[in-house]
Scaffold this motif. Sequence first.
Motif: not given
Length: 210
Positions: A59, A62, A192, A196-197, A201
Motif C-alpha cells: 500500500v 502506490p 491509487l 492501477e494498484m 500487485w
Amino acid sequence: MSTAWVVVFLSLLLGVQPLATDLYLPALPSITAALQAPMAKVQATLSALLLAFGIAQLVWGPVSDRFGRRPVLLLGLAAYTLASVGSALAANVEQLIVWRIVQGAAMGAAVMGARAIVRDLYSPVEGARMMSRGLSGLGIFACLSGPLGGWLTEHLGWRAALGVLAVFGALGLVLVALRFRETLPARNPQALRPREMVRIWARIARHPTF
C-alpha cells in the motif's frame, strides 16, 4: 541531497527493521513474565509485526507514488515512534500486539521509502552500489541490536528496550523533516486507482523474485 546524506537516510530507514525485531527478541521472556501471558501469545507480537510489515509495503508504494516519498516517510516514522511508545507502555499482551501491528505497518513505509529513493535517484547499477552502502549501515544496526536489547532488558527492563525504538524513530523523523528533499521526479495521479494498484500487485506476484 548529497551522496553522504542519501547513505545516512538509507541506513536509518533500513535500520528500523532489525531494531524492531533483533532488539526485541531478548526481551520476550521478560515480557512473558511481566504481562503474565502465554509465550505463544507474546511470540505473536513478533508475527503480527512482520505480517503487517509485509502487507503494508503493497500500500505504501502506490501512496508514495501519488503523494511523494517525503510525506510517506514523515507519516511512517511518526507512526513508528508513536507505536514504539505505545509498545513500551502496554499494560497487557493484547495492547502490545496492536501496537506492534502499527509499528510493523509504519516500518513498511520506511523500508519501502529507502528502496524508492534509490530507484528515484540512480540507475540500476549505481543504485545497487548505493543500496549496498545502506545495507552496510543496516548490518551495523543488526549486529548491535541483539546485545543492546539483552543489556537493556537485564539492567533497565523490557520497557526500556522498547523505548529505544521510540528514540530511534524520533531521531529518524527529525532528520527526515530537516534534511530530506523529495526525490520523486513526478507524482502519479493514477497510482491509487484500484485498477492501477491491482495491475502493480499482479506484476509483483508474477516476478520471479517474488
